[in-house]
Scaffold this motif. Structure first.
Motif, PDB file in Angstrom:
ATOM      1  N   PHE A  36      -9.569   4.387  -3.992  1.00  0.00           N
ATOM      2  CA  PHE A  36      -8.720   3.206  -4.039  1.00  0.00           C
ATOM      3  C   PHE A  36      -8.416   2.770  -5.473  1.00  0.00           C
ATOM      4  O   PHE A  36      -9.301   2.757  -6.326  1.00  0.00           O
ATOM      5  CB  PHE A  36      -9.378   2.048  -3.277  1.00  0.00           C
ATOM      6  CG  PHE A  36      -9.063   2.060  -1.805  1.00  0.00           C
ATOM      7  CD1 PHE A  36      -8.159   1.157  -1.269  1.00  0.00           C
ATOM      8  CD2 PHE A  36      -9.649   2.999  -0.972  1.00  0.00           C
ATOM      9  CE1 PHE A  36      -7.866   1.169   0.090  1.00  0.00           C
ATOM     10  CE2 PHE A  36      -9.363   3.021   0.373  1.00  0.00           C
ATOM     11  CZ  PHE A  36      -8.465   2.105   0.907  1.00  0.00           C
ATOM     12  N   GLN A  94       0.584   5.864  -1.055  1.00  0.00           N
ATOM     13  CA  GLN A  94      -0.170   7.025  -1.537  1.00  0.00           C
ATOM     14  C   GLN A  94       0.460   7.533  -2.825  1.00  0.00           C
ATOM     15  O   GLN A  94       1.673   7.502  -3.005  1.00  0.00           O
ATOM     16  CB  GLN A  94      -0.171   8.145  -0.492  1.00  0.00           C
ATOM     17  CG  GLN A  94      -0.643   7.703   0.884  1.00  0.00           C
ATOM     18  CD  GLN A  94      -2.095   7.296   0.896  1.00  0.00           C
ATOM     19  OE1 GLN A  94      -2.921   7.934   0.249  1.00  0.00           O
ATOM     20  NE2 GLN A  94      -2.414   6.243   1.638  1.00  0.00           N
ATOM     21  N   ASN A  98      -5.208   6.022  -3.053  1.00  0.00           N
ATOM     22  CA  ASN A  98      -4.562   5.026  -2.213  1.00  0.00           C
ATOM     23  C   ASN A  98      -4.309   3.794  -3.083  1.00  0.00           C
ATOM     24  O   ASN A  98      -5.253   3.127  -3.511  1.00  0.00           O
ATOM     25  CB  ASN A  98      -5.459   4.680  -1.025  1.00  0.00           C
ATOM     26  CG  ASN A  98      -4.726   3.891   0.032  1.00  0.00           C
ATOM     27  OD1 ASN A  98      -3.898   4.427   0.753  1.00  0.00           O
ATOM     28  ND2 ASN A  98      -5.046   2.610   0.132  1.00  0.00           N
ATOM     29  N   GLU A 121       0.835  -1.201   0.000  1.00  0.00           N
ATOM     30  CA  GLU A 121       0.000   0.000   0.000  1.00  0.00           C
ATOM     31  C   GLU A 121       0.868   1.248   0.000  1.00  0.00           C
ATOM     32  O   GLU A 121       1.943   1.280   0.600  1.00  0.00           O
ATOM     33  CB  GLU A 121      -0.926   0.001   1.212  1.00  0.00           C
ATOM     34  CG  GLU A 121      -2.014   1.069   1.153  1.00  0.00           C
ATOM     35  CD  GLU A 121      -3.066   0.838   2.221  1.00  0.00           C
ATOM     36  OE1 GLU A 121      -4.244   0.646   1.878  1.00  0.00           O
ATOM     37  OE2 GLU A 121      -2.692   0.836   3.416  1.00  0.00           O
ATOM     38  N   ARG A 163      -3.194   0.070  -3.739  1.00  0.00           N
ATOM     39  CA  ARG A 163      -3.082  -1.174  -2.977  1.00  0.00           C
ATOM     40  C   ARG A 163      -2.784  -2.324  -3.941  1.00  0.00           C
ATOM     41  O   ARG A 163      -3.538  -2.562  -4.880  1.00  0.00           O
ATOM     42  CB  ARG A 163      -4.348  -1.454  -2.180  1.00  0.00           C
ATOM     43  CG  ARG A 163      -4.307  -2.750  -1.392  1.00  0.00           C
ATOM     44  CD  ARG A 163      -5.444  -2.860  -0.398  1.00  0.00           C
ATOM     45  NE  ARG A 163      -5.282  -1.938   0.725  1.00  0.00           N
ATOM     46  CZ  ARG A 163      -6.016  -1.975   1.836  1.00  0.00           C
ATOM     47  NH1 ARG A 163      -6.949  -2.911   1.971  1.00  0.00           N
ATOM     48  NH2 ARG A 163      -5.809  -1.110   2.800  1.00  0.00           N
TER      49      ARG A 163
END
Length: 455
Positions: free
Chosen positions: A217, A115, A128, A113, A130
């Motif tokens: 996400f 940013q 974000n 993960e 992931r």
């Protein structure tokens, strides 16, 4: 008069006899000269109905928000999140397997993960990122089954990404369009770090129903995420104790293997409320130093605020029923004043004070009971059809009620809790009964002589 009749007369009527119910029913029915008292009784009944319905609807909607928040949050985030300490998390696959072997654990997933800034030719926003393998994504049914366009086919082999529907709309992207991801932590040069800029095709667009996930996400294969965030190390393969300085590029590639790292691992339990008893077994099973935090700790402020809000809303809305209960007092006092002569006649005919008191208690409680039942029916109907009613009002007025950008959900959730409904009904009926005691007691204290003196 026989001795039996005299004893019966002295004893009075049986409590809650047919006589008392019939008399209370007559006092509830409107007559021309009692019209004003009846109007107040009807308004009191409506007030109780509105209060009960409002309580049921508001509590059901708040239950729906809390339930959906927990379901969707825990559908994508684990009940426990384990973070590595002391050493790099290169053994995440072994740790994941160890955790899944603990009794009470449904599944465990490892992820990378970070940013980043995501952009398209039309817009840009924060995101974000992931990284997860397809095997782990399949363990998240809420994510895996929420794909609207594209799919997860060949996810681990293709260097593509999956984005939320709101992010796709904001960036103007469709399946196959390029998404550029930018992070400032790129390769180091003599002049400092340079931005890491990569472009990936959009392979899937999902919609989980939560604004936070659908707009923030971005999912990508875990290998691609490790490469992008430079979470890997090159290790010399076994059997290559040292490498010839004159080795070719092919020999160097054959001698070294790339070992990826994960950011953390999430654990899903069979019982989400068993976090207190499961933390120690998970720490022991991990086989390496890790720090585990449970979902209740991570979201303590949010769910505590929701609980406080539920209590405050219940208290405030209960005051609507309390105000209506005071109207029962006023309407019964007026009824007692109006029926003073009737009470005196009944007393001279042998009605006891307790019998008179029960008549007016039945009258007032009946008003509260009818209002409570009507409010129960109205409240349950509205609560069970909250989303349909919201959509109808929005279309009728041309405005968006409960916009998802503010309330985090694309639909208005509502869950009727039988226990809470029972509490609401008990409160309404209890206040209605208590409101009848003083007027009924005053009616029972009437002196027949004084009441009939000027008749």
């Amino acid at each position: 008069m026989t001795s039996t009749d005299a004893a019966r007369r002295q004893k009075g009527t049986r409590p809650f006899s047919r006589f008392e119910w019939v008399l209370a029913g007559r006092y509830l029915r409107a007559r021309r000269r009692d019209a004003f008292v009846s109007v107040i009784a009807i308004l009191t009944m409506v007030g109780i109905m509105i209060g009960v319905a409002a309580l049921i609807v508001v509590m059901s909607v708040m239950n729906g928000f809390r339930g959906e928040l927990i379901t969707r949050t825990l559908g994508l985030n684990g009940h426990f999140t384990g973070f590595p300490i002391e050493q790099q998390f290169t053994d995440y696959e072994q740790v994941r397997a160890n955790l899944e072997g603990v009794e009470g654990v449904v599944s465990a997933v490892a992820f990378v993960e970070g940013q980043a800034l995501v952009s398209s030719p039309y817009n840009s926003s924060g995101a974000n990122i992931r990284g997860m393998s397809l095997e782990d994504i399949e363990k998240l049914p809420l994510l895996y089954q929420s794909v609207e366009y594209g799919g997860w086919e060949d996810w681990d082999e293709l260097e593509g990404v999956a984005i939320g529907s709101r992010m796709a709309a904001n960036l103007g992207l469709a399946i196959g369009d390029p998404l550029t991801i930018v992070t400032p932590n790129g390769p180091r040069t003599p002049l400092g770090s340079t931005p890491q800029i990569r472009t990936y095709p959009v392979n899937a667009i999902f919609d989980v129903g939560m604004v936070e996930f659908d707009s923030l996400f971005v999912y990508m294969p875990i290998d691609a995420a490790q490469t992008y965030f430079r979470l890997y190390e090159d290790r010399l393969r076994e059997g290559f104790e040292e490498l010839d300085p004159l080795a070719t590029d092919e020999e160097i590639d054959a001698a070294y293997e790339r070992v990826g790292m994960a950011t953390a691992v999430e654990v899903f339990l069979a019982d989400p409320d068993a976090t207190a008893t499961m933390q120690r077994p998970l720490e022991d099973a991990a086989g390496r130093p890790m720090v585990f935090t449970d979902w209740q700790t991570r979201n303590q402020t949010l769910f505590s605020a929701l609980q406080v809000e539920r209590v405050v809303m219940f208290t405030i809305l209960s005051m609507i029923i309390l105000v209506a209960a005071f109207n029962i007092i006023s309407s019964l006092i007026m009824l007692v004043k109006d029926k003073a002569a009737d009470i005196a006649v009944l007393r001279t005919m042998g009605a006891t004070r307790a019998s008179i008191m029960r008549v007016f208690c039945i009258t007032g409680t009946a008003i509260g009971f009818i209002g409570t039942i009507l409010g129960f029916i109205l409240g349950v109907v509205i609560a069970l059809n909250a989303e349909a009613i919201r959509a109808w009002i929005s279309n009728l007025l041309g405005i968006t009620l409960f916009p998802p950008e503010i309330f985090a959900f694309s639909e208005l959730p509502s869950r009727v809790d039988p226990l809470e409904v029972t509490v609401v009904l008990a409160v309404a009926l209890g206040l209605s009964f208590l409101a009848t005691l003083y007027p009924a007691w005053r009616a029972a204290q009437y002196d027949p002589v004084e009441a009939l003196r000027y008749e």
